[in-house]
Scaffold this motif. Structure first.
Motif, short mmCIF file in Angstrom:
data_model
loop_
_atom_site.label_atom_id
_atom_site.label_comp_id
_atom_site.label_asym_id
_atom_site.label_seq_id
_atom_site.Cartn_x
_atom_site.Cartn_y
_atom_site.Cartn_z
N ASP A 122 0.81 -1.21 0.00
CA ASP A 122 0.00 0.00 0.00
C ASP A 122 0.85 1.27 0.00
N ARG A 123 2.14 1.13 0.26
CA ARG A 123 3.03 2.30 0.22
C ARG A 123 3.60 2.54 -1.17
N MET A 124 3.30 1.66 -2.12
CA MET A 124 3.84 1.79 -3.47
C MET A 124 3.04 2.80 -4.28
N ALA A 125 3.73 3.54 -5.12
CA ALA A 125 3.04 4.50 -5.99
C ALA A 125 2.25 3.78 -7.08
N TYR A 126 2.75 2.61 -7.48
CA TYR A 126 2.04 1.81 -8.49
C TYR A 126 2.41 0.35 -8.26
N LYS A 127 1.43 -0.52 -8.47
CA LYS A 127 1.69 -1.96 -8.35
C LYS A 127 0.69 -2.71 -9.20
N ASP A 128 1.09 -3.89 -9.62
CA ASP A 128 0.19 -4.75 -10.40
C ASP A 128 0.80 -6.15 -10.41
N THR A 129 -0.02 -7.11 -10.75
CA THR A 129 0.48 -8.48 -10.89
C THR A 129 1.11 -8.66 -12.27
N VAL A 130 1.98 -9.63 -12.36
CA VAL A 130 2.57 -10.00 -13.65
C VAL A 130 2.68 -11.52 -13.65
N PRO A 131 2.27 -12.19 -14.72
CA PRO A 131 2.35 -13.66 -14.75
C PRO A 131 3.77 -14.16 -14.52
N TYR A 132 3.86 -15.23 -13.74
CA TYR A 132 5.15 -15.86 -13.48
C TYR A 132 5.87 -16.17 -14.79
N GLU A 133 5.15 -16.61 -15.78
CA GLU A 133 5.75 -17.01 -17.06
C GLU A 133 6.47 -15.83 -17.72
N ILE A 134 5.95 -14.61 -17.54
CA ILE A 134 6.60 -13.43 -18.12
C ILE A 134 7.92 -13.15 -17.41
N VAL A 135 7.91 -13.25 -16.10
CA VAL A 135 9.12 -12.99 -15.32
C VAL A 135 10.18 -14.05 -15.59
N ALA A 136 9.73 -15.30 -15.69
CA ALA A 136 10.66 -16.41 -15.83
C ALA A 136 11.15 -16.61 -17.26
N LYS A 137 10.55 -15.92 -18.22
CA LYS A 137 10.92 -16.11 -19.62
C LYS A 137 12.40 -15.79 -19.83
N LYS A 138 13.07 -16.65 -20.57
CA LYS A 138 14.50 -16.47 -20.79
C LYS A 138 14.75 -15.16 -21.51
N ASP A 139 15.69 -14.38 -20.96
CA ASP A 139 15.93 -13.05 -21.49
C ASP A 139 17.36 -12.65 -21.13
#
Length: 864
Positions: free
Chosen positions: A426-443
């Motif tokens: 609640d102290r964040m200026a902006y927040k949202d969920t992101v799918p695990y698959e997007i974060v874990a995608k090889k990059d």
């Protein structure tokens, strides 16, 4: 209650199930052979109304797991539960296989009770072993690359095995979720501008500090080293905030955190995955209910030694000492990395990460720890309760939702991680969920579920640094795959003497502070696949252990080496014996080397008292040899051949095995696996004859020694050779030994009889008493030049005089090594100075520009 139509459909589905017809979730009908129990369960499913319409017919619907496993359940909930159990079991089995693989890769000798049991490349440097040792027998000391690793004082060690049992590299654990919930967002400007990414670490740290806890993270010491510190005040957050792209020493804080937890206070630890794993390992049997951990998306840990070298070289260039370094300066570079250097004279300098050589070494994984290239902790399940990093691809995922000063990606890995997230979201200026698959995608930039492999030229980089190269040069050459010197010769031939000769030359040039590439055999395009010298043998096994080697170039491709090699050195042995090198065209005369490159021959040999080039070949060879910057020939006769036949000046130099210090070979011989306990006479015979055999037997009896036999390492007639010698029971290693064994057997002999020029040479190197036998097929000139240089003709017989060995008391008198060494040291100094001068003297090029070009790099290296 089902309608009549519904009842009919249920009955129809049941009937079809009885015949083995069912459907899947994508409503594709399939025929399935089912056991009686499965048919009964399918019929019950149908009668309970669990069916789907396929082509207007009611058919029992099975879950995917039922299709793959062949088991049908009464309800789909049971099927889903069974699928979950099976999936969890598969995950756990995969986890156990992975852990077994890691342990196998890590353990070098399981019989050792300390962390010395492990392969040093698998040490992550976490320091857990140092922290837990009950008798303080372990210290964390820098290795040759500047990374901390444990060193054990065995005078103190009690062999309790605790260090081995808690080491996270040996006993890797994966406790957290395989599919964590992920978020992204950023704090307000005041916080995010002070942070590397979106400010999540600051928010979590403030939460822990407000609870009366402590926070641990990496910061600079007063002398610019990077260590982990424990703070308990918000005002001290700046000390451990922002990125430090250096492997931090965290080993000293584990005990502090343990005391904090024992006092009932909360603690937050932030570090790389290996450090989080190290902390948990050091806190075995400690209540960690109030411990919270955040692991970072880590690109790998650069060597502290490299960072110190960077600071030193920058300070020398500026003429003022660096007092601060910032790797992430948002006021200048925004949300990207870039180097800011602050000097004591008030100067501030900025450099892009694309141009700064420290950054380039880090990002290309040149300067990172070997463990980092195969890290066990840079993967899911993550080690920390929560994982923090930059969400570089935020705008590609959801445009215009990234923060103006950086965006964090947050992986909530367990219940504690969820507690931290709930406390700060609640102290964040902006927040949202992101799918695990997007974060874990090889990059390339998102090291969430993988580590960054070490650069293929990582070892070259550290070698150049060790040999004294500047950071700028080491980075540039390693990234481009460039070398100061390329050695051309026959190092790949299965000939022990040649292998040792080229190793000596390699080490001599390395001792000058120059990087070396061993250039593989030049071959014709037609014979590339069939050349036996490209096959595996003891020479190539040795090369893989000790050299950087080029790929195999065809004769038409050899000119490409000019792009990656500054100077070329033609090595020793019979490389100018035209009978030997004719198949390589004129590659051994450097026909492929540009005029702008240094071209030097050192210890080169014609092998015989004459050259075998025909008239046409002589004209071409003479033209190529005239382009050399220096020609050092192994035999006096070769100097005369150069002058009389090819019209070029040459000097006599020692074979490289004499130019290198003896310690070079002692280090190899110390690694020998083949060892003999009894006193022995070594018969190193390349071309056996009955006369040589009789001489060996006679001498062994006369001297009261056992016999050990070594034959040619690449003989085409090995069976004939063994039959002539008739001493298979005396054969060392059954004829197949490594170079280290070859050297060790010569060094360990009480007396040597040999028809090998290099057998004689290493008898002299190791100060063994010997008798050398001239060998016509190998070139008698080589033998005679050797014994004349060292004035040991009284320990040599001509090829036709082998029988004179018997009852010749003069031949078995001890060699006067005081006199031999006096000659050796003088000749060595002259030969070394000649080679050094040829390599480092400036080369003025006769080019087509309005000004002369001088090879300034080599001049600078000499001055360094």
């Amino acid at each position: 209650m089902a309608t009549i139509k519904g009842v009919k459909r249920r009955l129809g589905a049941a009937a079809r199930a009885l015949n083995g017809t069912c459907t899947t979730n994508d409503k594709k009908s399939l025929k399935k052979t089912m056991s009686g129990e499965n048919k009964t369960n399918a019929i019950k499913r149908a009668l309970n109304g669990d069916y789907a319409m396929v082509n207007n017919k009611a058919v029992v619907r099975l879950e995917d797991y039922e299709v793959t496993s062949g088991n049908v359940f009464v309800t789909k909930d049971e099927a889903k539960m069974a699928a979950t159990v099976a999936a969890n079991k598969a995950v756990e089995e995969a986890r156990q296989r992975e852990l077994a693989k890691i342990r196998k890769m890590t353990i070098k000798d399981d019989s050792v009770k300390t962390v010395d049991c492990m392969n040093k490349d698998r040490c992550c440097g976490c320091g857990a072993c140092y922290s837990v040792c009950p008798v303080k027998a372990i210290s964390m000391e820098r290795n040759s690359e500047g990374f901390l690793e444990p060193v054990i004082d065995y005078d103190k060690c009690t062999q309790c095995g605790l260090c081995k049992n808690i080491c996270p590299s040996i006993n890797t654990e994966y406790r957290n979720s395989y599919a964590p919930v992920c978020y992204y967002g950023y704090a307000d400007t005041d916080v995010s501008m002070k942070s590397s990414s979106g400010g999540m670490f600051t928010l979590i740290a403030e939460y822990i500090l407000a609870d009366g806890g402590v926070v641990c993270g990496a910061g600079y010491t007063d002398d610019m080293k990077v260590e982990h510190f424990v703070i308990d005040k918000v005002e001290d957050l700046d000390k451990i905030r922002k990125s430090k792209y250096v492997q931090s020493d965290a080993s000293k804080v584990y005990e502090q955190i343990k005391e904090v937890l024992k006092a009932g206070r909360s603690a937050l630890f932030c570090g790389c995955g290996c450090q989080v794993a190290g902390l948990y390992a050091a806190l075995k049997n400690v209540d960690t209910s109030k411990l919270y951990t955040a692991d970072l998306l880590c690109h790998g840990g650069p060597s502290p030694m490299i960072f110190e070298k960077y600071l030193k070289e920058c300070s020398e260039k500026q003429g003022s000492e660096i007092e601060d370094v910032m790797f992430r300066n948002k006021e200048v570079f925004g949300w990207v990395a870039g180097m800011t250097q602050k000097y004591k004279d008030g100067t501030v300098k900025y450099s892009s990460k694309l141009l700064d050589n420290y950054f380039k070494g880090f990002e290309k994984s040149l300067s990172t720890r070997k463990f980092c290239g195969q890290c066990s902790f840079a993967k899911v399940p993550r080690q920390g309760d929560i994982t923090l990093g930059d969400f570089w691809k935020v705008n590609a995922y959801k445009g215009n939702t990234g923060g103006p000063h950086g965006t964090s990606v947050i992986s909530v890995n367990n219940d504690k991680g969820a507690q931290l997230w709930d406390a700060v979201k609640d102290r964040m200026a902006y927040k949202d969920t992101v799918p695990y698959e997007i974060v874990a995608k090889k990059d390339d930039h998102q090291p969430y579920n993988r580590c960054h492999s070490s650069h293929p030229n990582r070892d070259l980089y550290f070698e150049m640094i060790s040999d004294g190269a500047s950071l700028d040069k080491a980075t540039d050459y390693a990234l481009k795959g460039k070398y100061d010197v390329g050695i051309v010769g026959v190092w790949y031939g299965a000939n022990y003497g040649s292998v040792a000769t080229y190793y000596a030359l390699h080490q001599i040039i390395r001792s000058f502070g120059l990087s070396v590439l061993m250039i593989d055999k030049p071959v014709s395009a037609k014979n590339k696949k069939n050349d036996w010298e490209l096959n595996d043998n003891h020479a190539r096994r040795f090369a893989r252990e000790h050299y950087h080697t080029s790929r195999v170039y065809t004769l038409g491709e050899m000119h490409e080496l000019n792009n990656i090699v500054d100077s070329f050195v033609l090595g020793s042995d019979q490389v100018w014996n035209r009978g030997v090198n004719r198949g390589s065209d004129f590659a051994f005369y450097f026909n492929f080397v540009n005029d702008s490159k240094k071209k030097i021959a050192f210890g080169t040999s014609f092998g015989h008292g004459k050259d075998f080039c025909d008239t046409r070949e002589t004209v071409r060879a003479a033209a190529y040899m005239a382009r050399f910057d220096g020609i050092g020939i192994r035999e006096t006769s070769g100097v005369k051949i150069c002058q009389d036949k090819f019209g070029v000046d040459a000097v006599r130099v020692l074979d490289p095995v004499f130019v290198a210090e003896r310690s070079v070979f002692d280090e190899l011989a110390d690694q020998a696996k083949e060892k003999k306990q009894e006193k022995y006479l070594l018969a190193y015979i390349l071309d056996p004859t009955p006369e040589k055999r009789d001489a060996v037997v006679h001498l062994a009896e006369k001297l009261g020694l056992e016999i050990a036999v070594m034959l040619d390492g690449r003989s085409k007639n090995i069976n004939r050779d063994r039959e002539i010698m008739g001493m298979d029971d005396k054969l060392v290693g059954n004829g197949d030994i490594g170079v280290e064994d070859w050297l060790g057997i010569i060094r360990g002999a009480d007396f040597v009889v040999t028809d090998s020029c290099h057998g004689m040479s290493f008898s002299i190197v190791f100060e063994r008493n010997f008798i050398g036998i001239g060998n016509k097929s190998r070139g008698v000139t080589r033998f005679e030049s050797l014994v004349d240089v060292f004035q040991v003709r009284d320990h040599y017989v001509a090829p036709d005089d082998v029988t004179t060995i018997i009852d010749n008391e003069e031949l078995i008198k001890p060699v006067d090594y005081e006199k031999v060494n006096e000659i050796l040291y003088s000749e060595r100094a002259r030969s070394v100075e000649w080679l050094r001068d040829k390599l480092f003297s400036p080369k003025v090029l006769d080019n087509y520009t309005a000004y002369p070009v001088i090879d300034k790099r080599l001049v600078d290296d000499k001055e360094d």
